[in-house]
Write an enzyme that holds these catalytic residues in place. Structure first.
Site, PDB file in Angstrom:
ATOM      1  N   HIS A 124       9.083  -6.617   6.065  1.00 59.41           N
ATOM      2  CA  HIS A 124      10.410  -7.135   5.759  1.00 59.41           C
ATOM      3  C   HIS A 124      10.360  -8.247   4.710  1.00 59.41           C
ATOM      4  O   HIS A 124      11.200  -8.317   3.818  1.00 59.41           O
ATOM      5  CB  HIS A 124      11.077  -7.652   7.040  1.00 59.41           C
ATOM      6  CG  HIS A 124      11.547  -6.572   7.945  1.00 59.41           C
ATOM      7  ND1 HIS A 124      11.769  -6.750   9.291  1.00 59.41           N
ATOM      8  CD2 HIS A 124      11.841  -5.277   7.698  1.00 59.41           C
ATOM      9  CE1 HIS A 124      12.186  -5.625   9.829  1.00 59.41           C
ATOM     10  NE2 HIS A 124      12.239  -4.721   8.892  1.00 59.41           N
TER      11      HIS A 124
ATOM     12  N   ARG B 293       1.708  -1.027   8.884  1.00 59.58           N
ATOM     13  CA  ARG B 293       2.025  -1.745   7.652  1.00 59.58           C
ATOM     14  C   ARG B 293       2.167  -3.256   7.853  1.00 59.58           C
ATOM     15  O   ARG B 293       2.259  -3.995   6.884  1.00 59.58           O
ATOM     16  CB  ARG B 293       3.308  -1.190   7.027  1.00 59.58           C
ATOM     17  CG  ARG B 293       4.577  -1.482   7.822  1.00 59.58           C
ATOM     18  CD  ARG B 293       5.764  -0.802   7.180  1.00 59.58           C
ATOM     19  NE  ARG B 293       7.019  -1.209   7.780  1.00 59.58           N
ATOM     20  CZ  ARG B 293       8.200  -0.724   7.433  1.00 59.58           C
ATOM     21  NH1 ARG B 293       8.283   0.171   6.480  1.00 59.58           N
ATOM     22  NH2 ARG B 293       9.304  -1.135   8.020  1.00 59.58           N
TER      23      ARG B 293
ATOM     24  N   CYS C 124      11.908   6.870  -3.900  1.00 61.04           N
ATOM     25  CA  CYS C 124      12.848   5.828  -3.492  1.00 61.04           C
ATOM     26  C   CYS C 124      12.176   4.770  -2.612  1.00 61.04           C
ATOM     27  O   CYS C 124      12.850   3.878  -2.105  1.00 61.04           O
ATOM     28  CB  CYS C 124      14.041   6.420  -2.753  1.00 61.04           C
ATOM     29  SG  CYS C 124      13.630   7.270  -1.217  1.00 61.04           S
TER      30      CYS C 124
ATOM     31  N   ASP D 181       6.736   4.906   4.208  1.00 60.77           N
ATOM     32  CA  ASP D 181       6.260   5.652   5.367  1.00 60.77           C
ATOM     33  C   ASP D 181       5.149   6.612   4.985  1.00 60.77           C
ATOM     34  O   ASP D 181       4.228   6.850   5.778  1.00 60.77           O
ATOM     35  CB  ASP D 181       7.416   6.414   6.022  1.00 60.77           C
ATOM     36  CG  ASP D 181       8.172   5.557   7.023  1.00 60.77           C
ATOM     37  OD1 ASP D 181       7.522   4.747   7.711  1.00 60.77           O
ATOM     38  OD2 ASP D 181       9.401   5.674   7.110  1.00 60.77           O
TER      39      ASP D 181
END
Length: 562
Positions: A190, A450, A487, A440
């Site tokens: 994040h 991750r 993306c 992912d």
């Protein structure tokens, strides 16, 4: 930089140079060793006090989410949902009713669920930082103290921390926080995602970072992952100036996306709602390459109606009227559970029921969402491209395509699972396009959490194995003349964007703040350079070698490797 200066190294996330004194987050509340005993007659009142505090924290997070666009808003919204989690709140209430005060119960409930999340690993382990941040905010509320977090400095500074809670990262002011680095986290955490949205140079998983004293002058190079402690001031200022000049040059890029010799590569934006779309519309983005639709689901006890969904989708379609919009259907599960869905208890949610797989546990949700997309399209005159997340088999793609085409829309799929990349040619027999989610794809290809600092190098999007799968999917699209975009966060790396173009990727979708960097870098090189770089990168054995190989063909001022 002078040879005597100490340099640390981590995983590069957001390119750019930042130089200034070190600041660190405000100390968190002191966590008591054990709770205070509460008499029987006061326990229900203490439960109410805890519930009020949790509600206040959730409302503040939700309010900040409503005023924050893009990925930062989505992360804040998800954190607010976690603050309202019934299982966590229920565990705290049970502890209070057994005689522990609200503060002690908050700590106990958090410890219980943190241990559970860490055991699950994968994306769920990422929630531990969020959960402990909520714990601290609730404790501060219970104690009548100011909410913990960051205090903005009075001068441009470099923020160093073990890790940052999403609520703190989302509130950073790029004019005052000129760079940030963490000792934990990975390139798709994040913190990394929000830093990229804000355009703040960022490095993660830096060994030795916790020993750097507050107030020390440091230079952060977000392109190479280099952090120089107490550098020569004159040389540091020169690096900052070079970076400023380069940023000004980049800011002059106005699109459309193409290489120096005119080979087209669409530059698109990632958004999550109307506010994010309007912000992206102020950039040279040619459209939307990833419209995340989770936001209107995550904070709901009941499924949003078709009309409610259509209103949200129409707002985005109208903002980019006449332009390409790629919408991803609901990507829930794992670290984004739905309250109204029958999520099973899973030992490893990251490998469980998420994305398109949720249709089995929540029948009708996908059909109603597609009805809402069709309604919004009809209302606005848009023709959105619609893709499913977490597709792993040809049959999943075929079944999804039928549903989408029945509504007059263009079907596609996300390539996030290695099996989908390997079967891209057969999947494309049923679909109009593919979009590669490198976040992912890296995690599943490398079998690496991750959020693990020890494994951050494995989830680096420059991993040759990951890029080989990207090339496989892109090649499948090129052979049948169907578009294949990227993306994931890899598309926001200007150097890697050129390599992806060389692999025959047709579009790159990234945070609005990265669009001009990606577009300008792509415009500075020829498609032959990109193809040569891609071929060289695919022959390497590790991320460092891959970056070095790309630089040999695509070198320039945007990325530094010294």
């Amino acid at each position: 930089m002078e040879q005597s200066a100490l340099a640390l190294h981590g995983t590069p996330v957001v390119p750019g140079i930042g130089y200034g004194p070190v600041i660190r987050p405000v100390a968190r509340p002191v966590i008591p060793a054990e709770g205070t005993s509460i008499p029987d007659t006061a326990r229900e009142a203490e439960v109410g006090r805890f519930e009020d505090a949790a509600k206040a924290v959730a409302e503040r997070l939700r309010d900040r989410a409503s005023r924050t666009a893009g990925a930062a808003g989505e992360v804040l919204q998800a954190t607010a949902v976690l603050a309202e989690d019934r299982a966590w709140r229920g565990a705290a209430a049970t502890k209070i009713r057994s005689g522990t005060d609200a503060v002690g119960a908050t700590v106990a409930a958090t410890d219980r669920f943190a241990a559970l999340f860490e055991k699950m690993g994968g994306l769920q382990a990422e929630r531990v930082t969020d959960l402990r941040d909520i714990r601290d905010r609730v404790i501060a509320e219970l104690q009548g103290e100011p909410e913990p977090g960051l205090e903005m400095p009075g001068e441009p500074s470099v923020l160093l921390a073990a890790d940052l809670a999403p609520a703190d990262t989302a509130g950073l002011d790029p004019s005052l926080i000129v760079a940030l680095a963490t000792s934990l986290g990975g390139p798709t955490s994040h913190t990394a995602i929000i830093a990229r949205q804000l355009g703040i140079p960022c490095v993660v998983a830096v060994a030795g970072l916790d020993d750097v004293p507050t107030g020390t002058a440091v230079l952060v190079d977000g392109a190479s992952g280099r952090i120089v402690i107490a550098p020569d001031g004159t040389q540091a200022a020169a690096e900052v100036e070079r970076d400023r000049v380069e940023r000004e040059r980049v800011a002059g890029w106005v699109g459309p996306g193409a290489t120096l010799d005119g080979h087209p590569v669409e530059i698109l934006a990632n958004v999550q709602d109307g506010a994010g779309a309007r912000a992206a519309r102020q950039t040279p983005a040619q459209g939307i390459g990833l419209f995340r639709t989770e936001l209107c689901f995550l904070d709901r006890d009941t499924e949003p109606t078709v009309v409610e969904q259509a209103d949200i989708y129409a707002e985005v379609f109208e903002t980019f009227a006449g332009r390409k919009v790629v919408l991803r259907t609901l990507d829930a599960g794992s670290d984004k559970p739905l309250r109204f869905a029958n999520h099973p208890e899973e030992a490893n949610p990251a490998l469980g029921v998420r994305g398109i797989r949720i249709t089995a546990s929540a029948p009708g949700v996908l059909d109603r969402q597609l009805d809402a997309v069709a309604e919004a399209a009809s209302r606005t005159g848009a023709h959105p491209w619609v893709m499913a997340p977490m597709v792993a088999t040809v049959s999943e793609a075929a079944e999804f395509a039928v549903k989408v085409r029945e509504r007059g829309l263009s079907p596609g799929a996300m390539i996030e699972v290695p099996s989908a990349a390997l079967l891209a040619d057969r999947i494309l027999e049923h679909l109009d396009f593919l979009s590669i989610g490198t976040n992912d794809l890296a995690q599943y290809t490398m079998a690496a959490d991750r959020m693990s600092p020890q494994l951050a190098a494995l989830t680096d999007p420059w991993q040759p194995a990951v890029l080989d799968l990207v090339a496989c999917a892109a090649r499948a699209g090129a052979e049948v003349g169907k578009p294949v975009g990227v993306c994931g966060e890899a598309a926001a790396d200007p150097l890697l964007a050129c390599v992806l173009a060389g692999m025959r990727v047709t579009s790159l979708s990234c945070a609005a703040s990265a669009i001009t960097f990606v577009g300008a870098r792509l415009a500075s090189v020829s498609i032959d350079q990109c193809r040569s770089a891609a071929e060289a990168v695919l022959q390497t054995a590790d991320p460092a070698a891959a970056r070095a190989a790309a630089l040999r063909y695509l070198g320039g001022p945007v990325e530094r490797n010294s």
